[in-house]
Design an enzyme around this catalytic site. Structure first.
Site, PDB file in Angstrom:
ATOM      1  N   LYS A 295      -2.719 -14.678 -14.869  1.00 26.93           N
ATOM      2  CA  LYS A 295      -3.893 -15.201 -14.166  1.00 26.93           C
ATOM      3  C   LYS A 295      -5.145 -14.898 -14.989  1.00 26.93           C
ATOM      4  O   LYS A 295      -5.454 -13.731 -15.236  1.00 26.93           O
ATOM      5  CB  LYS A 295      -3.983 -14.539 -12.780  1.00 26.93           C
ATOM      6  CG  LYS A 295      -5.220 -14.916 -12.014  1.00 26.93           C
ATOM      7  CD  LYS A 295      -5.275 -14.230 -10.665  1.00 26.93           C
ATOM      8  CE  LYS A 295      -6.615 -14.469 -10.011  1.00 26.93           C
ATOM      9  NZ  LYS A 295      -6.838 -13.615  -8.848  1.00 26.93           N
TER      10      LYS A 295
ATOM     11  N   ALA B 191       0.835  -1.212   0.000  1.00 26.49           N
ATOM     12  CA  ALA B 191       0.000   0.000   0.000  1.00 26.49           C
ATOM     13  C   ALA B 191       0.869   1.261   0.000  1.00 26.49           C
ATOM     14  O   ALA B 191       0.618   2.205  -0.754  1.00 26.49           O
ATOM     15  CB  ALA B 191      -0.928  -0.005   1.212  1.00 26.49           C
TER      16      ALA B 191
ATOM     17  N   ILE C 141      -5.363  -5.717  -3.115  1.00 22.17           N
ATOM     18  CA  ILE C 141      -4.525  -4.784  -3.889  1.00 22.17           C
ATOM     19  C   ILE C 141      -5.431  -3.901  -4.757  1.00 22.17           C
ATOM     20  O   ILE C 141      -5.173  -2.716  -4.945  1.00 22.17           O
ATOM     21  CB  ILE C 141      -3.463  -5.548  -4.711  1.00 22.17           C
ATOM     22  CG1 ILE C 141      -2.469  -6.201  -3.734  1.00 22.17           C
ATOM     23  CG2 ILE C 141      -2.734  -4.626  -5.687  1.00 22.17           C
ATOM     24  CD1 ILE C 141      -1.402  -7.074  -4.362  1.00 22.17           C
TER      25      ILE C 141
HETATM   26  C1  FAD Z   1      -3.533 -14.272   4.393  1.00 20.94           C
HETATM   27  C2  FAD Z   1      -3.553 -13.111   3.448  1.00 20.94           C
HETATM   28  C3  FAD Z   1      -3.563 -13.343   2.074  1.00 20.94           C
HETATM   29  C4  FAD Z   1      -3.615 -12.272   1.180  1.00 20.94           C
HETATM   30  N1  FAD Z   1      -3.705 -12.517  -0.166  1.00 20.94           N
HETATM   31  C5  FAD Z   1      -3.893 -11.479  -1.020  1.00 20.94           C
HETATM   32  C6  FAD Z   1      -4.042 -11.687  -2.415  1.00 20.94           C
HETATM   33  O1  FAD Z   1      -3.954 -12.801  -2.915  1.00 20.94           O
HETATM   34  N2  FAD Z   1      -4.253 -10.604  -3.202  1.00 20.94           N
HETATM   35  C7  FAD Z   1      -4.334  -9.337  -2.693  1.00 20.94           C
HETATM   36  O2  FAD Z   1      -4.580  -8.395  -3.448  1.00 20.94           O
HETATM   37  N3  FAD Z   1      -4.130  -9.114  -1.386  1.00 20.94           N
HETATM   38  C8  FAD Z   1      -3.935 -10.135  -0.541  1.00 20.94           C
HETATM   39  N4  FAD Z   1      -3.748  -9.893   0.793  1.00 20.94           N
HETATM   40  C9  FAD Z   1      -3.687  -8.514   1.269  1.00 20.94           C
HETATM   41  C10 FAD Z   1      -2.316  -7.933   0.993  1.00 20.94           C
HETATM   42  O3  FAD Z   1      -1.333  -8.698   1.648  1.00 20.94           O
HETATM   43  C11 FAD Z   1      -2.245  -6.502   1.491  1.00 20.94           C
HETATM   44  O4  FAD Z   1      -3.341  -5.782   1.012  1.00 20.94           O
HETATM   45  C12 FAD Z   1      -1.012  -5.803   0.991  1.00 20.94           C
HETATM   46  O5  FAD Z   1       0.127  -6.533   1.315  1.00 20.94           O
HETATM   47  C13 FAD Z   1      -0.900  -4.418   1.572  1.00 20.94           C
HETATM   48  O6  FAD Z   1      -0.523  -4.434   2.885  1.00 20.94           O
HETATM   49  P1  FAD Z   1      -0.200  -3.038   3.581  1.00 20.94           P
HETATM   50  O7  FAD Z   1       0.832  -2.344   2.777  1.00 20.94           O
HETATM   51  O8  FAD Z   1      -1.483  -2.336   3.847  1.00 20.94           O
HETATM   52  O9  FAD Z   1       0.386  -3.486   4.984  1.00 20.94           O
HETATM   53  P2  FAD Z   1       1.821  -4.152   5.378  1.00 20.94           P
HETATM   54  O10 FAD Z   1       2.364  -5.015   4.320  1.00 20.94           O
HETATM   55  O11 FAD Z   1       1.615  -4.775   6.729  1.00 20.94           O
HETATM   56  O12 FAD Z   1       2.752  -2.897   5.538  1.00 20.94           O
HETATM   57  C14 FAD Z   1       2.684  -2.075   6.682  1.00 20.94           C
HETATM   58  C15 FAD Z   1       3.875  -1.141   6.705  1.00 20.94           C
HETATM   59  O13 FAD Z   1       3.740  -0.261   7.802  1.00 20.94           O
HETATM   60  C16 FAD Z   1       4.963  -0.212   8.511  1.00 20.94           C
HETATM   61  N5  FAD Z   1       4.712   0.121   9.910  1.00 20.94           N
HETATM   62  C17 FAD Z   1       3.775  -0.376  10.737  1.00 20.94           C
HETATM   63  N6  FAD Z   1       3.894   0.176  11.958  1.00 20.94           N
HETATM   64  C18 FAD Z   1       4.920   1.045  11.886  1.00 20.94           C
HETATM   65  C19 FAD Z   1       5.552   1.903  12.818  1.00 20.94           C
HETATM   66  N7  FAD Z   1       5.148   1.983  14.100  1.00 20.94           N
HETATM   67  N8  FAD Z   1       6.595   2.648  12.408  1.00 20.94           N
HETATM   68  C20 FAD Z   1       7.040   2.581  11.128  1.00 20.94           C
HETATM   69  N9  FAD Z   1       6.480   1.784  10.204  1.00 20.94           N
HETATM   70  C21 FAD Z   1       5.443   1.017  10.584  1.00 20.94           C
HETATM   71  C22 FAD Z   1       5.557  -1.593   8.319  1.00 20.94           C
HETATM   72  O14 FAD Z   1       6.939  -1.597   8.538  1.00 20.94           O
HETATM   73  C23 FAD Z   1       5.214  -1.835   6.854  1.00 20.94           C
HETATM   74  O15 FAD Z   1       6.175  -1.218   6.040  1.00 20.94           O
HETATM   75  C24 FAD Z   1      -3.651 -10.945   1.688  1.00 20.94           C
HETATM   76  C25 FAD Z   1      -3.582 -10.728   3.060  1.00 20.94           C
HETATM   77  C26 FAD Z   1      -3.543 -11.785   3.950  1.00 20.94           C
HETATM   78  C27 FAD Z   1      -3.487 -11.510   5.421  1.00 20.94           C
END
Ligand code: FAD
Length: 504
Positions: free
Chosen positions: A79, A17, A348
């Protein structure tokens, strides 16, 4: 002195994200903002999320990403849709394809003709036989779609299956080249303006203070600003989507490289199988009300087809979303704004939808409450529609062989879904909408795949002479098969087009 009126955007988090947001903002709004991303390697990222929807292609194109380069770097495969095994009944399977059913040429959705032929007792075959994407998927074939809409080879669409840990670093390179700044460090505090309540700055462990005008919360499940600091409520949808855990474990690929993701029903949820160039991703998404972590891990280990290459890893989550994704001067993007299980690979896509909304409604100097409300309306629509679509997969089942399946089969569903299902059951009608991810063909595939067969059809499908309808359907099926047979194997296409760097 240069008068720089650009807004200072602080992105908290560097997962998929965070870096998607950073890359999009520096690329699309260079004259409107400075982008500063803070992430903590020690905290890390979720690191799952390997299957996508076709919309990601438009996102990558906007960023000027070369497809073959991106696919090689993320070890991606193509896909064509998602295969559902054992959902409507034990032993059943169907594919939700990307693309249309039929030739895509007529005014009327093809399934009305198919349904008429079926109701008249003709041996029509499965609806999937009339989809280019389904036929290619089952034959393990792939080539890029034809640009000529008159050709049957133009009627499918595609997405990617990729290594979830490589997409963010790939985007990071682009974002940094275009001027995004990155700071490594753990945020320990969020400072609010005493008067307005807006977010003023984030404070890092080393006491560095990073100020901003607009904050994008991409902190994942931590939901550091929108949840923990601003206290925006989380709407819990567990009663409809009871799966709250996943155990993931990649393995070596033993079979042919399938150009589709599989979602295989399990006793307390379902199992994903996602083939990448170098390995296969596997995971069991389950409800902790109906099975334990240990039993889920054992069931996954027993089910995977290749040699495991990591230990099983359990992830916990809750289905639902924040009531609002944009609160004050904080926009939540990604897991911090909500989560819907990965059954239809929508996370995503939801990130992309939020970024599109943010770019379109990006504040001038002051944030207008009207823009903020419009953003929240758009995100609500996306979440609500995906929620209904996911619930449909569980609820439209005949299965009562485990406590989990019996629960989802009999649970009350939202009225919005109940109405959609009744409309389809009566005459095959799909509720149309202008905004939202899943269009007609997706709903049709899942309704029919799960065993909801319409009692009648659109009257216009009755205007064709019976013999002409039979001939047209036969010839369409042959055209689709012949076209698929002429395409290369999926693996062959990848080896030629986008092999991963160390493939040789
Ligand atoms: C089991 C599972 C399967 C999935 N499969 C799919 C799929 O097939 N297709 C799909 O589209 N999506 C899928 N997803 C969702 C997908 O993984 C997420 O939408 C995507 O990875 C985005 O995550 P994010 O960036 O929001 O969070 P994260 O990847 O968790 O990133 C969070 C960020 O915030 C930072 N952060 C947090 N707290 C702090 C702090 N205090 N200080 C500094 N930095 C901090 C972390 O270091 C990290 O960089 C799946 C999710 C799960 C749980």
């Amino acid at each position: 002195m240069v008068n720089d009126s650009r807004l200072k955007v602080v992105i908290v988090g560097g997962g998929t994200a965070g870096w998607m947001t950073a890359a999009a903002l520096v690329k699309l709004l260079p004259a409107r903002c400075h982008v500063h991303l803070v992430e903590s390697e020690a905290i890390g990222i979720v690191g799952v999320g390997e299957a996508t929807l076709p919309h990601i292609r438009a996102f990558n194109e906007k960023l000027g990403i070369d497809e073959a380069d991106f696919m090689a770097a993320t070890r991606a495969t193509f896909k064509l849709g998602i295969e559902f095994r054992g959902w409507g009944r034990l032993g059943d399977s169907y594919i939700h394809p990307f693309g249309t059913f039929g030739s895509g040429q007529g005014e009327l959705d093809f399934h009305h003709y198919w349904n008429r032929a079926r109701l008249e007792g003709q041996d029509v075959g499965a609806l999937g036989d009339f989809s280019m994407a389904v036929t290619m998927a089952y034959m393990n074939r792939f080539t890029l779609p034809d640009a000529d809409p008159a050709r049957i080879e133009s009627t499918f669409n595609y997405a990617y299956q990729f290594d979830a840990t490589s997409y963010a670093p790939y985007l990071r390179r682009i974002a940094e080249q275009l001027g995004a700044k990155r700071t490594e460090g753990r945020i320990i505090d969020v400072e609010l303006d005493g008067e307005s309540g807006d977010v003023r700055a984030v404070i890092l462990e080393n006491q560095e203070r990073i100020e901003g005008d607009l904050f994008v919360d991409c902190s994942g499940f931590f939901s550091l600003i929108i949840g923990k600091t601003l206290g925006e409520p989380f709407e819990d949808w567990t009663q409809w989507l009871p799966c709250d855990r996943a155990v993931a474990m990649p393995c070596r690929t033993r079979t042919a490289l399938s150009p589709y993701t599989s979602a295989i029903a399990m006793p307390a949820g379902w199992r994903w199988r996602i083939p990448l160039q170098h390995r296969t991703g596997n995971g069991y998404v389950y409800s902790s009300q109906f099975t334990s972590d240990e039993d889920a891990a054992s069931a996954l280990v027993a089910a995977v087809e290749g040699e495991p290459i990591a230990d099983p890893r359990v992830l916990k989550f809750k289905a639902g979303r924040r009531t609002r994704s944009w609160v004050r001067n904080c926009v939540a993007v990604g897991l911090s704004s909500g989560f819907l299980e990965p059954l239809e690979s929508t996370s995503i896509y939801l990130i992309q939808a939020a970024i599109t909304g943010l770019v379109e409604l990006f504040p001038e100097r002051e944030i207008s409450p009207l823009d903020r409300d419009e953003f929240n309306r758009l995100i609500d629509l996306e979440y609500d529609r995906i929620r209904d679509f996911l619930i449909l997969h569980y609820h439209a089942t005949e299965r009562d062989d485990t406590r989990f399946w019996d629960y989802v089969r009999t649970m009350p569903v939202p009225d919005s879904l109940k109405e959609k299902m009744e409309l389809f059951r009566r005459r095959g009608r799909i509720v149309k909408y202008r905004e939202g991810v899943f269009l007609d063909a997706s709903w049709i595939a899942v309704y029919i795949g799960q065993g909801i067969l319409p009692q009648s059809y659109d009257m216009r499908a009755g205007l064709v002479h019976e013999a002409s309808l039979t001939d047209a359907m036969k010839s369409l099926r042959t055209r689709i098969r012949t076209a698929a047979e002429a395409m290369p194997e999926h693996r062959e296409h990848i080896d030629h087009y986008c092999p991963m760097p160390d493939a040789a």
